[in-house]
Design a protein around this motif. Structure first.
Motif, PDB file in Angstrom:
ATOM      1  N   ILE A  27     110.036 114.451  43.909  1.00 21.65           N
ATOM      2  CA  ILE A  27     110.076 113.474  45.000  1.00 21.65           C
ATOM      3  C   ILE A  27     108.858 113.684  45.894  1.00 21.65           C
ATOM      4  CG2 ILE A  27     111.402 112.682  47.002  1.00 21.65           C
ATOM      5  CD1 ILE A  27     113.920 113.634  45.643  1.00 21.65           C
ATOM      6  N   PRO A  28     108.156 112.629  46.258  1.00 18.92           N
ATOM      7  CA  PRO A  28     107.046 112.785  47.208  1.00 18.92           C
ATOM      8  C   PRO A  28     107.539 113.406  48.511  1.00 18.92           C
ATOM      9  CG  PRO A  28     107.000 110.598  46.223  1.00 18.92           C
ATOM     10  CD  PRO A  28     108.298 111.232  45.802  1.00 18.92           C
ATOM     11  N   ASP A  29     106.731 114.257  49.105  1.00 15.72           N
ATOM     12  CA  ASP A  29     107.131 114.980  50.310  1.00 15.72           C
ATOM     13  C   ASP A  29     107.662 114.034  51.387  1.00 15.72           C
ATOM     14  OD1 ASP A  29     107.511 116.953  52.184  1.00 15.72           O
ATOM     15  OD2 ASP A  29     105.407 117.472  52.413  1.00 15.72           O
ATOM     16  N   TYR A  30     106.991 112.901  51.566  1.00 17.33           N
ATOM     17  CA  TYR A  30     107.373 112.011  52.668  1.00 17.33           C
ATOM     18  C   TYR A  30     108.708 111.311  52.429  1.00 17.33           C
ATOM     19  CZ  TYR A  30     105.754 107.942  49.946  1.00 17.33           C
ATOM     20  OH  TYR A  30     105.578 106.973  48.989  1.00 17.33           O
ATOM     21  N   ARG A  31     109.237 111.390  51.204  1.00 21.54           N
ATOM     22  CA  ARG A  31     110.519 110.751  50.894  1.00 21.54           C
ATOM     23  C   ARG A  31     111.667 111.755  50.781  1.00 21.54           C
ATOM     24  NH1 ARG A  31     110.485 105.462  49.749  1.00 21.54           N
ATOM     25  NH2 ARG A  31     108.516 104.425  49.275  1.00 21.54           N
ATOM     26  N   ILE A  32     111.430 112.998  51.079  1.00 22.41           N
ATOM     27  CA  ILE A  32     112.489 114.015  50.987  1.00 22.41           C
ATOM     28  C   ILE A  32     113.463 113.846  52.162  1.00 22.41           C
ATOM     29  CG2 ILE A  32     112.960 116.493  51.131  1.00 22.41           C
ATOM     30  CD1 ILE A  32     110.339 116.912  49.569  1.00 22.41           C
ATOM     31  N   PRO A  33     114.768 113.734  51.882  1.00 20.46           N
ATOM     32  CA  PRO A  33     115.743 113.435  52.939  1.00 20.46           C
ATOM     33  C   PRO A  33     116.291 114.694  53.611  1.00 20.46           C
ATOM     34  CG  PRO A  33     116.846 113.430  50.833  1.00 20.46           C
ATOM     35  CD  PRO A  33     115.389 113.718  50.530  1.00 20.46           C
ATOM     36  N   LEU A  34     117.010 114.457  54.691  1.00 16.48           N
ATOM     37  CA  LEU A  34     117.795 115.510  55.314  1.00 16.48           C
ATOM     38  C   LEU A  34     119.024 115.830  54.464  1.00 16.48           C
ATOM     39  CD1 LEU A  34     118.014 114.538  59.112  1.00 16.48           C
ATOM     40  CD2 LEU A  34     116.419 116.125  58.006  1.00 16.48           C
ATOM     41  N   THR A  35     119.523 117.029  54.625  1.00 11.87           N
ATOM     42  CA  THR A  35     120.826 117.396  54.083  1.00 11.87           C
ATOM     43  C   THR A  35     121.905 117.021  55.102  1.00 11.87           C
ATOM     44  OG1 THR A  35     120.705 119.586  55.086  1.00 11.87           O
ATOM     45  CG2 THR A  35     119.797 119.347  52.850  1.00 11.87           C
ATOM     46  N   GLU A  36     123.151 117.123  54.705  1.00 10.13           N
ATOM     47  CA  GLU A  36     124.245 116.892  55.663  1.00 10.13           C
ATOM     48  C   GLU A  36     124.144 117.867  56.825  1.00 10.13           C
ATOM     49  OE1 GLU A  36     128.089 116.881  53.893  1.00 10.13           O
ATOM     50  OE2 GLU A  36     127.646 115.248  52.494  1.00 10.13           O
ATOM     51  N   GLN A  37     123.783 119.102  56.525  1.00 13.74           N
ATOM     52  CA  GLN A  37     123.609 120.089  57.595  1.00 13.74           C
ATOM     53  C   GLN A  37     122.474 119.677  58.531  1.00 13.74           C
ATOM     54  OE1 GLN A  37     122.966 124.105  56.219  1.00 13.74           O
ATOM     55  NE2 GLN A  37     122.460 124.880  58.265  1.00 13.74           N
ATOM     56  N   GLY A  38     121.399 119.128  57.942  1.00 16.60           N
ATOM     57  CA  GLY A  38     120.282 118.690  58.762  1.00 16.60           C
ATOM     58  C   GLY A  38     120.664 117.566  59.707  1.00 16.60           C
ATOM     59  N   VAL A  39     121.488 116.636  59.231  1.00 17.03           N
ATOM     60  CA  VAL A  39     121.974 115.557  60.093  1.00 17.03           C
ATOM     61  C   VAL A  39     122.822 116.129  61.229  1.00 17.03           C
ATOM     62  CG1 VAL A  39     123.454 113.515  60.184  1.00 17.03           C
ATOM     63  CG2 VAL A  39     121.888 113.839  58.261  1.00 17.03           C
ATOM     64  N   ALA A  40     123.689 117.093  60.903  1.00 21.02           N
ATOM     65  CA  ALA A  40     124.519 117.722  61.932  1.00 21.02           C
ATOM     66  C   ALA A  40     123.656 118.450  62.963  1.00 21.02           C
ATOM     67  CB  ALA A  40     125.512 118.680  61.282  1.00 21.02           C
ATOM     68  N   GLN A  41     122.616 119.140  62.497  1.00 26.67           N
ATOM     69  CA  GLN A  41     121.707 119.817  63.422  1.00 26.67           C
ATOM     70  C   GLN A  41     121.041 118.818  64.373  1.00 26.67           C
ATOM     71  OE1 GLN A  41     119.146 121.601  60.496  1.00 26.67           O
ATOM     72  NE2 GLN A  41     120.103 123.624  60.666  1.00 26.67           N
ATOM     73  N   ALA A  42     120.623 117.686  63.826  1.00 25.79           N
ATOM     74  CA  ALA A  42     119.957 116.676  64.649  1.00 25.79           C
ATOM     75  C   ALA A  42     120.916 116.086  65.680  1.00 25.79           C
ATOM     76  CB  ALA A  42     119.378 115.581  63.760  1.00 25.79           C
ATOM     77  N   LYS A  43     122.171 115.928  65.327  1.00 24.27           N
ATOM     78  CA  LYS A  43     123.149 115.418  66.290  1.00 24.27           C
ATOM     79  C   LYS A  43     123.282 116.365  67.476  1.00 24.27           C
ATOM     80  CE  LYS A  43     125.960 112.708  63.040  1.00 24.27           C
ATOM     81  NZ  LYS A  43     125.722 111.396  63.688  1.00 24.27           N
ATOM     82  N   TYR A  69     112.508 110.276  60.363  1.00 27.79           N
ATOM     83  CA  TYR A  69     113.252 109.070  60.742  1.00 27.79           C
ATOM     84  C   TYR A  69     114.761 109.332  60.751  1.00 27.79           C
ATOM     85  CZ  TYR A  69     109.767 105.310  61.074  1.00 27.79           C
ATOM     86  OH  TYR A  69     108.767 104.469  61.490  1.00 27.79           O
ATOM     87  N   GLN A  70     115.248 110.072  59.753  1.00 29.28           N
ATOM     88  CA  GLN A  70     116.687 110.368  59.714  1.00 29.28           C
ATOM     89  C   GLN A  70     117.090 111.262  60.880  1.00 29.28           C
ATOM     90  OE1 GLN A  70     116.953 111.930  55.668  1.00 29.28           O
ATOM     91  NE2 GLN A  70     117.822 109.998  54.943  1.00 29.28           N
ATOM     92  N   THR A  71     116.200 112.150  61.278  1.00 31.26           N
ATOM     93  CA  THR A  71     116.468 112.988  62.453  1.00 31.26           C
ATOM     94  C   THR A  71     116.567 112.121  63.698  1.00 31.26           C
ATOM     95  OG1 THR A  71     115.380 114.923  61.489  1.00 31.26           O
ATOM     96  CG2 THR A  71     115.558 114.861  63.892  1.00 31.26           C
ATOM     97  N   LEU A  72     115.614 111.209  63.866  1.00 32.01           N
ATOM     98  CA  LEU A  72     115.643 110.311  65.035  1.00 32.01           C
ATOM     99  C   LEU A  72     116.937 109.501  65.063  1.00 32.01           C
ATOM    100  CD1 LEU A  72     114.404 108.894  67.461  1.00 32.01           C
ATOM    101  CD2 LEU A  72     113.139 107.424  65.870  1.00 32.01           C
ATOM    102  N   GLU A  73     117.336 108.983  63.909  1.00 32.56           N
ATOM    103  CA  GLU A  73     118.579 108.216  63.846  1.00 32.56           C
ATOM    104  C   GLU A  73     119.776 109.064  64.275  1.00 32.56           C
ATOM    105  OE1 GLU A  73     120.399 105.174  60.608  1.00 32.56           O
ATOM    106  OE2 GLU A  73     120.064 107.211  59.874  1.00 32.56           O
ATOM    107  N   ALA A  74     119.809 110.325  63.810  1.00 37.87           N
ATOM    108  CA  ALA A  74     120.937 111.206  64.122  1.00 37.87           C
ATOM    109  C   ALA A  74     120.929 111.678  65.569  1.00 37.87           C
ATOM    110  CB  ALA A  74     120.939 112.409  63.181  1.00 37.87           C
ATOM    111  N   LEU A  75     119.797 111.580  66.260  1.00 40.90           N
ATOM    112  CA  LEU A  75     119.765 111.957  67.682  1.00 40.90           C
ATOM    113  C   LEU A  75     120.650 111.037  68.520  1.00 40.90           C
ATOM    114  CD1 LEU A  75     115.947 112.670  68.256  1.00 40.90           C
ATOM    115  CD2 LEU A  75     117.759 114.347  67.870  1.00 40.90           C
ATOM    116  N   GLU A  76     120.829 109.806  68.057  1.00 42.33           N
ATOM    117  CA  GLU A  76     121.728 108.832  68.715  1.00 42.33           C
ATOM    118  C   GLU A  76     121.358 108.644  70.188  1.00 42.33           C
ATOM    119  OE1 GLU A  76     125.637 110.363  67.901  1.00 42.33           O
ATOM    120  OE2 GLU A  76     125.646 109.568  65.851  1.00 42.33           O
ATOM    121  N   LEU A  77     120.097 108.289  70.413  1.00 45.50           N
ATOM    122  CA  LEU A  77     119.621 108.105  71.790  1.00 45.50           C
ATOM    123  C   LEU A  77     119.921 106.714  72.336  1.00 45.50           C
ATOM    124  CD1 LEU A  77     116.197 109.960  71.589  1.00 45.50           C
ATOM    125  CD2 LEU A  77     118.430 110.854  72.287  1.00 45.50           C
TER     126      LEU A  77
END
Length: 223
Positions: A27-43, A69-77
């Motif tokens: 997978i290209p580096d820029y397309r690598i997603p967060l894990t479920e744990q990563g989403v929880a961390q961002a929240k 981008y997924q981190t920003l989404e999970a911040l829920e600002l």
């Protein structure tokens, strides 16, 4: 407005590549997603950032990488965001295209021996290359801050090395001091807070070896 009340930086949450380095082969580096744990961390980081904003608006600059981008989404600002701008200069350090983990591991050993700031990956960038693009981005920020309707806060959703280099450029840290610093952890937040005619870093980066911001190569022992 000449400058924001605070410049908040957050590193992306835990990504799939943080758990499995072989993913760089597929997978290209820029397309690598967060894990479920990563989403929880961002929240959790979002809770902290909302407290810091205290109801004030924020202008957001986000790395074009999926995990940012997924981190920003999970911040829920929510409606605290005045506007969001994709900023390619806040991307991760380029190491290669599709990466061979064994080759990258060998280059990391060379980087550790040579120095993180100046070592350039064969198909990518050095830390100094990232420093140069961060410096260019800062010029853009200052132009944005000069507009009268700019939000009172700035948020950068980016990567660990980029956060360190942003602070290096802002505070005029030496290369040797930069070399002593560790990256923040996934979804960790650092803020440059305005006060007394300048900015201070609210939480220092951890150091793996002793050095001061003004330490230069003249003060460093030979390797």
């Amino acid at each position: 407005m000449s400058a924001p009340r605070q410049i908040i930086m957050v590193r992306h949450g835990l990504s799939a590549a943080n758990l499995d380095q072989t993913i760089y082969n597929r997978i290209p580096d820029y397309r690598i997603p967060l894990t479920e744990q990563g989403v929880a961390q961002a929240k959790v980081a979002g809770e902290q950032i909302r407290r810091q904003l205290d109801g004030q608006k924020v202008c957001v600059y986000v790395s074009p990488y999926l995990r940012a981008y997924q981190t920003l989404e999970a911040l829920e600002l929510g409606d605290l965001v005045d506007r969001t701008m994709e900023e390619p200069r806040l991307r991760e350090q380029d190491w290669a295209n599709f990466q061979n983990p064994e080759e990258i591991a060998g280059q990391k050993e060379l980087r550790n021996a040579y120095g993180h700031f100046f070592y350039r990956f064969r198909e990518g960038e050095s830390g100094s290359d990232v420093y140069d693009r961060v410096s260019s981005f800062l010029e853009t920020l200052h132009r944005h801050w000069s507009t009268p309707d700019y939000a009172p806060n700035t948020l950068l959703v980016t990567h660990g090395l980029t956060m360190r280099l942003f602070c290096m450029r802002w505070f005029h840290w030496s290369v040797e001091y930069f070399e002593s610093l560790n990256n923040p952890g996934n979804a960790e937040v650092r803020s440059l807070v305005s006060g007394n005619g300048g900015y201070t870093l609210d939480v220092p980066f951890e150091q793996w070896t002793a050095a001061e911001p003004g330490t230069t190569v003249m003060d460093a022992p030979l390797r």
